[in-house]
Design a protein around this motif. Structure first.
Motif, PDB file in Angstrom:
ATOM      1  N   HIS A   1       0.819  -1.219   0.000  1.00  0.00           N
ATOM      2  CA  HIS A   1       0.000   0.000   0.000  1.00  0.00           C
ATOM      3  C   HIS A   1       0.854   1.272   0.000  1.00  0.00           C
ATOM      4  O   HIS A   1       0.570   2.226  -0.725  1.00  0.00           O
ATOM      5  CB  HIS A   1      -0.934  -0.028   1.210  1.00  0.00           C
ATOM      6  CG  HIS A   1      -1.547   1.291   1.547  1.00  0.00           C
ATOM      7  ND1 HIS A   1      -2.498   1.897   0.748  1.00  0.00           N
ATOM      8  CD2 HIS A   1      -1.324   2.140   2.584  1.00  0.00           C
ATOM      9  CE1 HIS A   1      -2.843   3.064   1.293  1.00  0.00           C
ATOM     10  NE2 HIS A   1      -2.149   3.237   2.396  1.00  0.00           N
TER      11      HIS A   1
ATOM     12  N   SER B   1      -6.294   1.803  -0.375  1.00  0.00           N
ATOM     13  CA  SER B   1      -6.968   1.628   0.914  1.00  0.00           C
ATOM     14  C   SER B   1      -8.374   2.186   0.870  1.00  0.00           C
ATOM     15  O   SER B   1      -9.350   1.441   0.967  1.00  0.00           O
ATOM     16  CB  SER B   1      -6.156   2.318   2.002  1.00  0.00           C
ATOM     17  OG  SER B   1      -5.867   3.670   1.621  1.00  0.00           O
TER      18      SER B   1
ATOM     19  N   HIS C   1       3.397   9.422   5.334  1.00  0.00           N
ATOM     20  CA  HIS C   1       2.419   8.338   5.249  1.00  0.00           C
ATOM     21  C   HIS C   1       3.092   7.004   5.545  1.00  0.00           C
ATOM     22  O   HIS C   1       2.565   6.158   6.279  1.00  0.00           O
ATOM     23  CB  HIS C   1       1.801   8.367   3.839  1.00  0.00           C
ATOM     24  CG  HIS C   1       0.916   7.208   3.532  1.00  0.00           C
ATOM     25  ND1 HIS C   1       1.287   6.211   2.666  1.00  0.00           N
ATOM     26  CD2 HIS C   1      -0.329   6.890   3.952  1.00  0.00           C
ATOM     27  CE1 HIS C   1       0.311   5.326   2.560  1.00  0.00           C
ATOM     28  NE2 HIS C   1      -0.684   5.715   3.334  1.00  0.00           N
TER      29      HIS C   1
ATOM     30  N   HIS D   1       2.354   4.235   8.563  1.00  0.00           N
ATOM     31  CA  HIS D   1       2.131   2.800   8.365  1.00  0.00           C
ATOM     32  C   HIS D   1       3.155   1.952   9.106  1.00  0.00           C
ATOM     33  O   HIS D   1       2.876   0.796   9.423  1.00  0.00           O
ATOM     34  CB  HIS D   1       2.085   2.463   6.874  1.00  0.00           C
ATOM     35  CG  HIS D   1       0.727   2.710   6.303  1.00  0.00           C
ATOM     36  ND1 HIS D   1      -0.288   1.767   6.357  1.00  0.00           N
ATOM     37  CD2 HIS D   1       0.185   3.807   5.722  1.00  0.00           C
ATOM     38  CE1 HIS D   1      -1.383   2.267   5.807  1.00  0.00           C
ATOM     39  NE2 HIS D   1      -1.128   3.506   5.414  1.00  0.00           N
TER      40      HIS D   1
END
Ligand code: FE2
Length: 407
Positions: A46, A76, A136, A140
């Motif tokens: 992702h 997502s 980001h 994660h």
């Protein structure tokens, strides 16, 4: 930030994600333990999809995705970016394999590095999207660890992600109450430096004088709430929280179990004794709120927390230092355990989501979630700042979320 240092930082952050997966077997990276959690392989894919979709596709001449068909598997929630595989079924994606996803990561890393180091890297928007992709990726990293912990907790063998045990318990600092004057305070991000869109616009908030606890609530203090029948006393709970606790069979924080008359907890280090001097973690907003009422206090608002943190250094226990459980509760507002606040995750006055798919990043989650502040022992240190707003639904317990009291 000029492109070369950004490219270097990005390479380091991408490598840090890979290192987090090093202790995992291939089997560990594929399974999904609950709809809220994602397999490690999915996180690897992702975050790579994010760079491919939002950085390379618009900015790389002649761009073609590494594998077009993989996009929907790793999208997502970006409706504007196309179809999405159902979240609860991410654990069924045995293909692409871990090896294929890692090769995809390497290919995308090469293309991102080449873009950032080329004249095209100076084009408007490139640095901003690359920085967003970096931040980001760091988000994660923490999610990946929390999801791995939840997955391993569902195995009766209780495998340890990090077999080396944390240091022996140490007492928490004594609890004191710092007086804060209140008044008209400035909150939110302004000026240079990265911030997520939900951290602005900066604005003034009127605060009454208040007191903020000098350290987080400890596991020992929370155990006293449990042993005082805290989970059976509806007068301490919000109605939704009492119902959630009943429905979920909550009798203590997530991962706690009484064994041989003593509290233990499952952690990334395997099952270990509950350390009474360490910040309590894996409590929901509902449990934090009930505890605060039991303790004759309340949760701070996010503006109260931020005004106390604004001039404080970002020091504390973060993922780089280890261990992967919070240690003796100390005075820092950062690291260790996230602090639930009493504030709903809503847009600040004047907030507008960015146009396009990236406007979906935070803006559409501004309902039914509560703000957490400060970061945890699973957060990268350079990912945090005083204006940072994390958010989760009030029943969420699988993050390293804890409690700091106010009055
Ligand atoms: Fe994401």
């Amino acid at each position: 930030m000029s492109p070369a240092p950004l490219a270097d930082r990005l390479a380091r952050v991408r490598a840090a994600t890979e290192r987090l997966c090093a202790p995992l077997a291939v089997e560990d990276q594929v399974a999904q333990s609950m709809p809220d959690a994602s397999p490690a392989k999915w996180h690897l894919g992702h975050t790579t999809w994010f760079f491919e979709t939002f950085l390379l596709a618009p900015h790389l001449a002649g761009f073609r995705p590494h594998r077009e068909a993989w996009g929907p598997l790793f999208n997502s929630y970006y409706v504007t970016a196309g179809p999405r595989h159902p979240r609860p079924e991410r654990g069924l994606l045995t293909r692409p394999t871990v090896e294929e996803v890692r090769a995809w990561r390497a290919a995308v890393d090469d293309r991102v590095q080449a873009l950032l180091r080329s004249p095209a890297g100076d084009a408007p928007g490139v640095a901003a999207v690359a920085e967003l992709g970096l931040q980001h990726e760091q988000q994660h990293q923490e999610l990946l660890l929390a999801d791995v912990q939840h997955l391993l907790s569902r195995n009766p063998l209780e495998p340890a992600y990090a077999p080396r045990l944390p240091p022996p318990p140490a007492p928490a600092a004594p609890l004191a109450w710092a007086e804060r004057p209140g008044g008209l305070v400035r909150v939110g991000h302004e000026g240079p430096g990265f911030a997520f869109d939900n951290e602005g616009p900066a604005h003034d908030v009127a605060l009454a004088p208040f007191r903020l606890a000098s350290r987080p609530v400890t596991a020992g203090e929370f155990a006293a709430f449990v042993e005082d029948g805290g989970y059976d006393r509806p007068e301490l709970w919000l109605s939704d929280g009492f119902a959630a606790a009943a429905q979920g069979g909550w009798r203590a924080p997530l991962y706690w179990e009484r064994r041989d008359g003593r509290w233990t907890r499952f952690s990334l280090h395997g099952r270990i004794p509950v350390d009474p001097g360490a910040p309590v973690v894996h409590v929901s907003f509902y449990e934090a709120d009930a505890y605060a009422r039991w303790a004759g206090a309340r949760l701070p608002t996010e503006a109260e927390w931020e005004t106390a943190a604004r001039d404080a250094p970002v020091e504390g226990q973060f993922v780089e230092g280890g261990p992967l459980v919070p240690l003796a509760a100390g005075p820092s507002l950062f690291g260790g355990a996230w602090s639930w606040t009493a504030s709903p995750h809503v847009g600040y006055p004047g907030f507008r989501p960015a146009p396009g798919a990236l406007g979906e990043y935070n803006g559409k989650f501004m309902v039914n979630q509560l703000v957490l502040r400060g970061g945890s022992c699973l957060s990268p240190r350079d990912h945090l700042r005083a204006t940072y707003r994390n958010f989760f639904p009030p029943h969420a317990r699988w993050q390293a979320s804890g409690i700091r009291l106010a009055r």
